[in-house]
Every structure is written in structure tokens, then in C-alpha cells.
Design a protein around this motif. Structure first.
Motif, PDB file in Angstrom:
ATOM      1  N   TYR A 103      26.795  87.509   8.492  1.00 17.52           N
ATOM      2  CA  TYR A 103      27.169  88.906   8.689  1.00 17.52           C
ATOM      3  C   TYR A 103      25.959  89.809   8.943  1.00 17.52           C
ATOM      4  O   TYR A 103      26.021  91.012   8.728  1.00 17.52           O
ATOM      5  CB  TYR A 103      27.958  89.403   7.473  1.00 17.52           C
ATOM      6  CG  TYR A 103      29.242  88.641   7.270  1.00 17.52           C
ATOM      7  CD1 TYR A 103      30.355  88.881   8.068  1.00 17.52           C
ATOM      8  CD2 TYR A 103      29.339  87.651   6.299  1.00 17.52           C
ATOM      9  CE1 TYR A 103      31.530  88.172   7.900  1.00 17.52           C
ATOM     10  CE2 TYR A 103      30.511  86.934   6.126  1.00 17.52           C
ATOM     11  CZ  TYR A 103      31.602  87.204   6.933  1.00 17.52           C
ATOM     12  OH  TYR A 103      32.757  86.485   6.763  1.00 17.52           O
ATOM     13  N   THR A 129      35.495  95.433  12.871  1.00 23.34           N
ATOM     14  CA  THR A 129      36.498  94.728  12.063  1.00 23.34           C
ATOM     15  C   THR A 129      36.950  93.448  12.749  1.00 23.34           C
ATOM     16  O   THR A 129      37.034  92.376  12.126  1.00 23.34           O
ATOM     17  CB  THR A 129      37.712  95.638  11.807  1.00 23.34           C
ATOM     18  OG1 THR A 129      37.284  96.821  11.123  1.00 23.34           O
ATOM     19  CG2 THR A 129      38.756  94.921  10.953  1.00 23.34           C
ATOM     20  N   ILE A 130      37.214  93.550  14.038  1.00 25.28           N
ATOM     21  CA  ILE A 130      37.632  92.355  14.792  1.00 25.28           C
ATOM     22  C   ILE A 130      36.497  91.327  14.820  1.00 25.28           C
ATOM     23  O   ILE A 130      36.724  90.132  14.591  1.00 25.28           O
ATOM     24  CB  ILE A 130      38.031  92.751  16.233  1.00 25.28           C
ATOM     25  CG1 ILE A 130      39.285  93.617  16.216  1.00 25.28           C
ATOM     26  CG2 ILE A 130      38.263  91.498  17.080  1.00 25.28           C
ATOM     27  CD1 ILE A 130      39.652  94.182  17.576  1.00 25.28           C
ATOM     28  N   THR A 133      35.959  89.691  11.393  1.00 22.08           N
ATOM     29  CA  THR A 133      37.106  88.826  11.074  1.00 22.08           C
ATOM     30  C   THR A 133      36.995  87.498  11.796  1.00 22.08           C
ATOM     31  O   THR A 133      37.234  86.431  11.214  1.00 22.08           O
ATOM     32  CB  THR A 133      38.431  89.522  11.455  1.00 22.08           C
ATOM     33  OG1 THR A 133      38.556  90.750  10.725  1.00 22.08           O
ATOM     34  CG2 THR A 133      39.618  88.624  11.126  1.00 22.08           C
ATOM     35  N   PHE A 136      34.338  85.458  10.128  1.00 19.13           N
ATOM     36  CA  PHE A 136      34.851  84.887   8.885  1.00 19.13           C
ATOM     37  C   PHE A 136      35.696  83.644   9.150  1.00 19.13           C
ATOM     38  O   PHE A 136      35.548  82.611   8.478  1.00 19.13           O
ATOM     39  CB  PHE A 136      35.686  85.932   8.138  1.00 19.13           C
ATOM     40  CG  PHE A 136      36.438  85.376   6.956  1.00 19.13           C
ATOM     41  CD1 PHE A 136      35.781  85.143   5.759  1.00 19.13           C
ATOM     42  CD2 PHE A 136      37.797  85.085   7.049  1.00 19.13           C
ATOM     43  CE1 PHE A 136      36.465  84.618   4.665  1.00 19.13           C
ATOM     44  CE2 PHE A 136      38.486  84.572   5.973  1.00 19.13           C
ATOM     45  CZ  PHE A 136      37.819  84.332   4.773  1.00 19.13           C
ATOM     46  N   LEU A 137      36.573  83.710  10.149  1.00 21.48           N
ATOM     47  CA  LEU A 137      37.441  82.571  10.471  1.00 21.48           C
ATOM     48  C   LEU A 137      36.617  81.381  10.973  1.00 21.48           C
ATOM     49  O   LEU A 137      36.897  80.232  10.614  1.00 21.48           O
ATOM     50  CB  LEU A 137      38.469  82.988  11.525  1.00 21.48           C
ATOM     51  CG  LEU A 137      39.503  84.024  11.071  1.00 21.48           C
ATOM     52  CD1 LEU A 137      40.382  84.437  12.245  1.00 21.48           C
ATOM     53  CD2 LEU A 137      40.352  83.475   9.932  1.00 21.48           C
TER      54      LEU A 137
END
Length: 223
Positions: A103, A129-130, A133, A136-137
């Protein structure tokens, strides 16, 4: 002089340096997309190996299984149980380091905002945010995929677990990740160049990457 040194030198001179000299991040759009595609391919490859049992202990007799050609140190090892109390401190520290790097993007926040089309705080928040996300995935898929394949012998760089020469998919995954890393260098260099412009404006003919208001706001947030 080794072949590795020659290859790295050529890549730096022919690819990394020209990309780093670009002051407009929008010019990195193509290389960034190629890097993203390389990462997505690597995720797909790992998940495919989970499903096709190429490295499964239960399918060692399969003609496509590669475990018999790998040293004992790279054979999958699974503990009988996995719990919070069985996690090692070095392993947790390694995980924290990986998460922090995953991140790490704050140093380019202002250039990203400035070059966002019709930028607004709301649009920037949505884009971030997208992006986070998806990151993270990707990291979650790689973590679970690596453990399902190799268990406790999974290495921090999971591609090191795959057979070095007999797994063609792993070969292309290594190439893909290599390009993704190369194409990420200009983004990190841009942050370093921005800092130089801010700290030594006289030496760089007064170049400014962002205005005083943005610089002050960035200082407040970082403080």
C-alpha cells in the motif's frame, strides 16, 4: 562480468533511465498497463497451479506433477493445524513488511491528483478506493494460493518455489513480474525528483511540481 550483470545494465540504460526521465506521469500509462497485466498474469498462473495439481502431494504419480524433480527443501510441507498461536514472529514481521509495501503510494499522491482527468476530491477518493481494493484482492489471492501450493515451505517470493526450468508458466510469470518491477521504478523516481525540486529550487531553475498550497497541505498530512 556475469550475464546477469549485462542484462541488468542493458535494461537500466535502455528502459529504466528513459522512463525515469519523463516528467509527466501520464506518459507512463502504457508501461504501467503492461506492469499491471504482468501482475494479473502471475496471479492467474498461481491460481491455475492450485487447481491443476502440478505441485500436489496427492497427485505425485501424475505425469504432469513436478514435485519428483524438485529438491526436498522445496517440497510442500503442511502442518496438522494452523492457528494464530502457531504463527512465528519472523513470519508476522515479514507479513507486516509486505503489507506496508503493498500500500505504499503516498509519495505520488499529489501528482496522481493533478493528472487525474477532471480531478475532484470525490473522484480521487473513488479511484484510490478501487485501486487499493484491487491490490488487496491480488495480495490475498497470492498469499492463499502460495500457502495452498507449498504450505510452510512457501518463500516470500513465491515464484522461487516453482521449478526453475520445467514449468513454462513460472518462467513467463517471472518475466512478467520483472517487467512490472521495472515499470514501477519511474513512479518511485518521480517522488525522489519531486523532493529534489522542492528542497533545491535554485539548482533546478526554480522548477516546481506542485504549488505552495498543495505543498503545505501535504506537509500537514504527513506531519
Amino acid at each position: 562480468v556475469t550475464m546477469r550483470s549485462v542484462v541488468l545494465s542493458v535494461l537500466h540504460v535502455m528502459v529504466v533511465v528513459p522512463l525515469c526521465l519523463m516528467e509527466d506521469l501520464s506518459g507512463l500509462e502504457v508501461s504501467s498497463k503492461l506492469g499491471v497485466l504482468g501482475i494479473l498474469y502471475t496471479v492467474f498462473f498461481v491460481l491455475q497451479r492450485v487447481s491443476d495439481k502440478t505441485y500436489s502431494l496427492d497427485h505425485k504419480m501424475s505425469p504432469h506433477n513436478l514435485l519428483e524433480f524438485m529438491p526436498a527443501s522445496k517440497q510442500p510441507v503442511f502442518k496438522d493445524s494452523l492457528s494464530l498461536y502457531s504463527m512465528s514472529v519472523p513470519g508476522m514481521l515479514e507479513l507486516i513488511n509486505i503489507v506496508m509495501v503493498a500500500y505504499l503510494a503516498h509519495y505520488n499522491a499529489i501528482p496522481y491528483y493533478n493528472e487525474l482527468k477532471e480531478a475532484t476530491p470525490q473522484k480521487f477518493t473513488q479511484a484510490m478506493t478501487i485501486g487499493f481494493t484491487v491490490v488487496f484482492l491480488i495480495f490475498t489471492a497470492m498469499m492463499f494460493g502460495g500457502y495452498l501450493l507449498f504450505g510452510n515451505t512457501a518463500q516470500p517470493l513465491i515464484l522461487n518455489n516453482f521449478h526453475s526450468s520445467m514449468d513454462n508458466g513460472a518462467f513467463w510469470a517471472r518475466i512478467s513480474i520483472g517487467f512490472a518491477i521495472i515499470f514501477a521504478y519511474p513512479l518511485m523516481w518521480n517522488a525522489f525528483r519531486t523532493s529534489l525540486y522542492t528542497l533545491f529550487p535554485a539548482q533546478f531553475n526554480g522548477k516546481k511540481v506542485h504549488d505552495d498550497y498543495e505543498q503545505h497541505m501535504c506537509t500537514v498530512y504527513l506531519s
